[in-house]
Design a protein around this motif. Structure first.
Motif, short mmCIF file in Angstrom:
data_model
loop_
_atom_site.label_atom_id
_atom_site.label_comp_id
_atom_site.label_asym_id
_atom_site.label_seq_id
_atom_site.Cartn_x
_atom_site.Cartn_y
_atom_site.Cartn_z
N ILE A 51 0.83 -1.20 0.00
CA ILE A 51 0.00 0.00 0.00
C ILE A 51 0.86 1.26 0.00
CG2 ILE A 51 -0.17 0.15 2.52
CD1 ILE A 51 -2.98 0.89 -0.03
N ILE A 52 2.10 1.15 0.52
CA ILE A 52 2.99 2.31 0.55
C ILE A 52 3.24 2.85 -0.86
CG2 ILE A 52 5.31 3.11 1.13
CD1 ILE A 52 3.59 2.71 3.54
N GLY A 53 3.35 1.92 -1.82
CA GLY A 53 3.61 2.33 -3.20
C GLY A 53 2.45 3.06 -3.85
N THR A 54 1.28 3.08 -3.20
CA THR A 54 0.12 3.76 -3.77
C THR A 54 -0.04 5.17 -3.22
OG1 THR A 54 -1.44 2.98 -2.08
CG2 THR A 54 -1.01 1.51 -3.96
N LEU A 55 0.92 5.63 -2.40
CA LEU A 55 0.84 6.96 -1.81
C LEU A 55 1.68 7.92 -2.65
CD1 LEU A 55 1.23 5.95 1.95
CD2 LEU A 55 -0.90 6.40 0.69
N PRO A 56 1.09 8.63 -3.58
CA PRO A 56 1.86 9.43 -4.55
C PRO A 56 2.60 10.60 -3.94
CG PRO A 56 -0.47 9.92 -4.75
CD PRO A 56 -0.37 8.76 -3.81
N ASN A 57 2.14 11.10 -2.78
CA ASN A 57 2.75 12.30 -2.20
C ASN A 57 3.70 12.01 -1.05
OD1 ASN A 57 1.17 13.99 -3.93
ND2 ASN A 57 -0.57 13.72 -2.57
N LEU A 58 3.92 10.73 -0.76
CA LEU A 58 4.74 10.37 0.40
C LEU A 58 6.18 10.82 0.20
CD1 LEU A 58 4.49 8.90 3.13
CD2 LEU A 58 5.40 6.87 1.99
N GLU A 59 6.70 11.55 1.19
CA GLU A 59 8.05 12.08 1.14
C GLU A 59 8.96 11.47 2.20
OE1 GLU A 59 7.55 16.25 1.53
OE2 GLU A 59 6.55 16.50 -0.42
N VAL A 60 8.39 11.15 3.37
CA VAL A 60 9.18 10.61 4.47
C VAL A 60 8.45 9.42 5.07
CG1 VAL A 60 10.20 11.05 6.73
CG2 VAL A 60 10.21 12.85 4.99
N LEU A 61 9.16 8.29 5.17
CA LEU A 61 8.64 7.08 5.80
C LEU A 61 9.62 6.67 6.89
CD1 LEU A 61 6.75 4.64 6.04
CD2 LEU A 61 8.08 3.55 4.21
N LYS A 62 9.20 6.75 8.15
CA LYS A 62 10.05 6.39 9.27
C LYS A 62 9.58 5.05 9.86
CE LYS A 62 11.17 11.16 10.51
NZ LYS A 62 11.19 12.19 11.59
N LEU A 63 10.47 4.08 9.89
CA LEU A 63 10.16 2.76 10.40
C LEU A 63 10.93 2.55 11.69
CD1 LEU A 63 10.55 0.85 7.02
CD2 LEU A 63 8.54 2.01 7.92
N ARG A 64 10.21 2.36 12.77
CA ARG A 64 10.85 2.22 14.07
C ARG A 64 10.54 0.85 14.68
NH1 ARG A 64 9.58 8.49 15.86
NH2 ARG A 64 11.27 9.40 14.63
#
Length: 237
Positions: free
Chosen positions: A182-195
């Motif tokens: 689903i992450i690949g379907t977010l066209p405006n995503l600029e920052v993804l933080k995985l903790r």
């Protein structure tokens, strides 16, 4: 909270710290806080659990509700409250995103929610699948805490994220990697933080073109295999 505060009708900003409660008395913000009809920002930092009144949903001028660790906001009653059209920021713990609650915050832009989970299946109980309907949401910080063991919670098949996210932070969500397409379907995503334990599994096979703009800061709990998959899948600048 001193009762005199609720007489300040023109008050727009209110911030205070709630100390430890004495004996077994519940720490509760009084329903009379709804008299502050011009209040735009409310910030509460608590050293104990503070219960907020359902009358909070009758304050239409609110723009920023920031409840630090320990403050509990009830979901609005199915037929009560006013639509908080001005609300842009919400920071809250253990909140249930019922369909009615989503309808009450249509223009929310920033959301941080932490779940302290003595119960199982928080994804279902907290109605997190409804987050996809927050169409104006740009920043989402989703965190679970489980002091004794990781949460074993089946992520719903319909798992989805708000479509216009720009910043996404996930912590201890234990989401299976296969759901992260689903992450690949977010066209405006600029920052993804995985903790810490954001996902479970050994690698993320990101499809070609997925997350083309996102920066992905990770910590040691996320396998290096994910980074290898990302380098192979994402277009190089």
């Amino acid at each position: 909270m001193p009762p005199e505060i609720t007489q300040l009708f023109h008050l727009r900003f209110l911030a205070f710290t709630w100390g430890l409660r004495k004996h077994n008395n519940r720490a509760m913000v009084p329903p009379s806080i709804s008299k502050l009809q011009n209040l735009q920002t409310l910030m509460i930092r608590a050293h104990d659990i503070v219960f907020l009144p359902i009358e909070m949903w009758e304050m239409p001028q609110l723009r920023h509700l920031i409840f630090f660790q320990g403050s509990l906001l009830p979901a609005p009653a199915p037929s009560g409250g006013q639509v908080l059209e001005n609300l842009q920021t919400l920071c809250v713990d253990n909140f249930r995103f019922t369909s009615h609650a989503i309808e009450m915050i249509p223009n929310l832009k920033k959301l941080k929610v932490c779940y302290y989970c003595p119960f199982r299946a928080p994804w279902i109980k907290c109605c997190l699948s409804n987050l996809v309907h927050l169409c104006h949401l740009e920043t989402l910080n989703l965190m679970f805490t489980a002091p004794w063991k990781p949460i074993a919670d089946p992520v719903p098949v319909s798992f989805a994220l708000p479509p216009n996210l720009k910043k996404l932070t996930l912590s201890r969500c234990n989401i299976p990697w296969q759901h992260m397409v689903i992450i690949g379907t977010l066209p405006n995503l600029e920052v993804l933080k995985l903790r810490d334990r954001a996902f479970i599994g050994e690698e993320w096979e990101c499809s070609e073109g997925g997350v083309p703009k996102a920066e992905i800061p990770v910590n040691g709990s996320v396998e290096s295999q994910m980074l290898a998959s990302r380098k192979q899948s994402l277009p190089m600048p």
